[in-house]
Scaffold this active site. Structure first.
Site, PDB file in Angstrom:
ATOM      1  N   ASN A 205     -10.309  -3.194   2.836  1.00 26.81           N
ATOM      2  CA  ASN A 205     -10.683  -3.292   1.419  1.00 26.81           C
ATOM      3  C   ASN A 205     -11.196  -4.695   1.129  1.00 26.81           C
ATOM      4  O   ASN A 205     -11.196  -5.557   2.004  1.00 26.81           O
ATOM      5  CB  ASN A 205      -9.498  -2.922   0.517  1.00 26.81           C
ATOM      6  CG  ASN A 205      -8.347  -3.881   0.678  1.00 26.81           C
ATOM      7  OD1 ASN A 205      -8.441  -5.058   0.347  1.00 26.81           O
ATOM      8  ND2 ASN A 205      -7.239  -3.390   1.217  1.00 26.81           N
ATOM      9  N   ASP A 274      -3.289   1.996   1.204  1.00 23.34           N
ATOM     10  CA  ASP A 274      -2.353   3.085   0.879  1.00 23.34           C
ATOM     11  C   ASP A 274      -2.384   4.176   1.950  1.00 23.34           C
ATOM     12  O   ASP A 274      -1.464   4.982   2.031  1.00 23.34           O
ATOM     13  CB  ASP A 274      -2.707   3.700  -0.478  1.00 23.34           C
ATOM     14  CG  ASP A 274      -2.391   2.735  -1.616  1.00 23.34           C
ATOM     15  OD1 ASP A 274      -1.323   2.101  -1.559  1.00 23.34           O
ATOM     16  OD2 ASP A 274      -3.213   2.611  -2.545  1.00 23.34           O
ATOM     17  N   LYS A 284     -13.329   3.848  21.966  1.00 19.00           N
ATOM     18  CA  LYS A 284     -14.318   3.946  20.889  1.00 19.00           C
ATOM     19  C   LYS A 284     -14.792   5.398  20.708  1.00 19.00           C
ATOM     20  O   LYS A 284     -15.098   6.067  21.701  1.00 19.00           O
ATOM     21  CB  LYS A 284     -15.499   3.034  21.232  1.00 19.00           C
ATOM     22  CG  LYS A 284     -16.483   2.927  20.115  1.00 19.00           C
ATOM     23  CD  LYS A 284     -17.647   2.023  20.481  1.00 19.00           C
ATOM     24  CE  LYS A 284     -18.778   2.278  19.500  1.00 19.00           C
ATOM     25  NZ  LYS A 284     -20.077   2.075  20.064  1.00 19.00           N
ATOM     26  N   PHE A 321       1.600  -6.847  -7.973  1.00 18.60           N
ATOM     27  CA  PHE A 321       0.263  -6.898  -8.564  1.00 18.60           C
ATOM     28  C   PHE A 321      -0.217  -5.472  -8.813  1.00 18.60           C
ATOM     29  O   PHE A 321       0.162  -4.555  -8.085  1.00 18.60           O
ATOM     30  CB  PHE A 321      -0.718  -7.615  -7.620  1.00 18.60           C
ATOM     31  CG  PHE A 321      -0.646  -9.112  -7.731  1.00 18.60           C
ATOM     32  CD1 PHE A 321       0.458  -9.807  -7.267  1.00 18.60           C
ATOM     33  CD2 PHE A 321      -1.684  -9.823  -8.317  1.00 18.60           C
ATOM     34  CE1 PHE A 321       0.536 -11.182  -7.387  1.00 18.60           C
ATOM     35  CE2 PHE A 321      -1.623 -11.206  -8.447  1.00 18.60           C
ATOM     36  CZ  PHE A 321      -0.502 -11.884  -7.986  1.00 18.60           C
ATOM     37  N   LYS A 335       4.274   1.048 -12.807  1.00 19.06           N
ATOM     38  CA  LYS A 335       4.583   0.508 -11.468  1.00 19.06           C
ATOM     39  C   LYS A 335       5.765  -0.465 -11.520  1.00 19.06           C
ATOM     40  O   LYS A 335       6.586  -0.501 -10.610  1.00 19.06           O
ATOM     41  CB  LYS A 335       3.352  -0.193 -10.888  1.00 19.06           C
ATOM     42  CG  LYS A 335       2.288   0.794 -10.464  1.00 19.06           C
ATOM     43  CD  LYS A 335       0.987   0.144 -10.032  1.00 19.06           C
ATOM     44  CE  LYS A 335      -0.065   1.237  -9.846  1.00 19.06           C
ATOM     45  NZ  LYS A 335      -1.379   0.710  -9.531  1.00 19.06           N
ATOM     46  N   LYS A 339       8.825   0.598  -9.207  1.00 18.79           N
ATOM     47  CA  LYS A 339       9.112  -0.213  -8.019  1.00 18.79           C
ATOM     48  C   LYS A 339      10.240  -1.220  -8.256  1.00 18.79           C
ATOM     49  O   LYS A 339      10.487  -2.086  -7.428  1.00 18.79           O
ATOM     50  CB  LYS A 339       7.834  -0.933  -7.556  1.00 18.79           C
ATOM     51  CG  LYS A 339       6.694   0.031  -7.210  1.00 18.79           C
ATOM     52  CD  LYS A 339       5.546  -0.654  -6.485  1.00 18.79           C
ATOM     53  CE  LYS A 339       4.349   0.292  -6.373  1.00 18.79           C
ATOM     54  NZ  LYS A 339       3.409  -0.094  -5.328  1.00 18.79           N
TER      55      LYS A 339
END
Ligand code: CTP
Length: 401
Positions: A205, A274, A284, A321, A335, A339
């Site tokens: 990401n 995630d 490969k 975050f 969240k 959490k």
């Protein structure tokens, strides 16, 4: 704090204007001292306008009791910064030559000195200059390293003045009070995770790691013992921080849980994947004409697991975050609760200047009973704001026990 900014005759002199602004933004008062050759690059009026102070250009300026002025200023300032610093001024400082205001100020002040050299690569590498830099370093003078880039002379190499923000950050670090997190241990995660598909491909990401690194750097500067668990980034380890580099979410989970038991607070700034490929290939994968299916399975939710492991214990303080597109508050609150966090830093990554791959960020700092919005600011500044909050949470905890 009053900071004297010495500007000498290098092509980077115009960047010193940005240094003034950056220092002012952090609450410092700046007085500019320009050498004769600096004035050939930038007009003193520019510095006069932004510092809102008379610019000191000469030891013998009419109207000023010049002999005394450099002594008076020497004792008033908390820091002397020279940016850009030419080979000439570095040579004068190293050898005690005081033939103008700036070089006299250097000899007269007991304030810390920070130098941002800027010159042609060969000059920087010349043994004479290196010896002078060495001499100054051995006297405790601090440096902001010249960056690589296009030099005014057309060469590419080391010697270009460091970016103004780097000079500002280094200067600020030298003068701000430290030690507010002395004796505290912090565990911080940063960056993306890479989930391997095969030996050459991965799912990743856009996280740059800058936010987490800024928090780690600021925490170390405040005296904390910091372990930074970092996913793949191009960033250097911040000074005084112990770094553990990991690649995947699974590796990050292992590193975090190893350290979690012994720390006072955990800041989970990493953008953990995630999902991860169900079965990474050992070799490969060759392409075929048919479409390809890639099955992804959930990774462990590291932060949720840390929240569960803490249970009802007050420590470690947990900071998470939440990167959302659109108003992040509702999902962030969800969240925070799910959490078991003490604080969540929520931002709208679709907003300009507030997301991945930028130097700035804007956020809501949300705790179970409080919500504060921060303006778009540098990630280094947001890091300080987050740590101010964390310090209050730690202090509240200490008051309870
Ligand atoms: N996090 C984590 N482990 C994961 C995923 C996320 O520890 N596998 C942490 C992140 O570091 C961050 C917070 O959890 O502090 C983000 O929460 P999350 O629910 O994962 O939000 P996003 O992935 O940003 O968004 P969403 O779940 O809404 O897709």
């Amino acid at each position: 704090m009053l900071i004297a900014l010495g500007v000498t005759g290098g092509i980077g002199a115009y960047k010193a204007v940005e240094v003034v602004r950056g220092l002012q933004k952090r609450g410092h008062d700046v007085v500019a001292v320009m050498t004769r050759s600096a004035r050939r690059f930038v007009g003193e009026v520019t510095f006069e306008a932004i510092t809102r102070r008379r610019v000191i250009t000469s030891q013998f300026a009419p109207g000023a009791n010049a002999d005394i002025e450099h002594i008076a200023l020497a004792s008033d300032i908390g820091l002397l910064v020279v940016a850009p610093a030419t080979a000439n001024v570095i040579g004068k400082f190293a050898n005690g030559i005081a033939d103008d205001f700036l070089s006299s100020l250097y000899l007269a002040t007991r304030a810390p000195v920070l130098i941002a050299p800027a010159m042609n690569t060969n000059m920087l590498e010349h043994p004479a200059v290196r010896a002078n830099l060495q001499t100054l370093a051995s006297r405790g003078v601090r440096f902001v390293d010249p960056g690589e880039g296009f030099l005014a002379c057309g060469w590419i190499g080391k010697g270009r003045l460091a970016e103004p923000e780097e000079v500002v950050e280094a200067a600020d670090r030298l003068v701000r009070p430290v030690g507010t997190l002395l004796g505290r241990r912090l565990l911080i995660s940063a960056g993306p995770t890479y989930e391997d598909i095969d030996p050459v491909r991965y799912v990743g990401n856009r996280s740059s790691g800058r936010m987490g690194y800024a928090i780690a750097a600021e925490a170390a500067r405040r005296g904390a013992e910091v372990v930074l668990v970092s996913g793949p980034t191009t960033l250097d380890a911040p000074a005084g921080v112990r770094i553990e580099r990991v690649r995947s979410a699974a590796e990050m989970a292992r590193a975090m849980s190893t350290h979690a038991r012994t720390v006072d607070a955990i800041v989970m700034a990493a953008a953990v994947a995630d999902y991860t490929p169900e079965r990474p290939h050992d070799t490969k994968i060759a392409k075929r004409d048919a479409p390809m299916d890639l099955t992804l399975v959930r990774t462990p939710d590291i932060l949720a697991d840390l929240g569960r492991a803490r249970g009802n214990a007050p420590l470690p303080i947990l900071v998470g975050f939440a990167a959302e597109t659109g108003d992040p508050r509702a999902r962030a609150r969800e969240k925070l609760r799910a959490k078991h966090l003490d604080l969540i830093v929520a931002n709208d990554v679709s907003r300009p200047g507030a997301g991945f791959e930028t130097n700035t960020n804007a956020a809501f700092l949300i705790s179970p009973d409080d919500e504060v919005e921060t303006p778009v600011q540098l990630k280094t500044e947001l890091a300080a704001t987050i740590l101010d909050r964390l310090e209050r949470l730690l202090a509240a905890h200490s008051a309870r026990v």
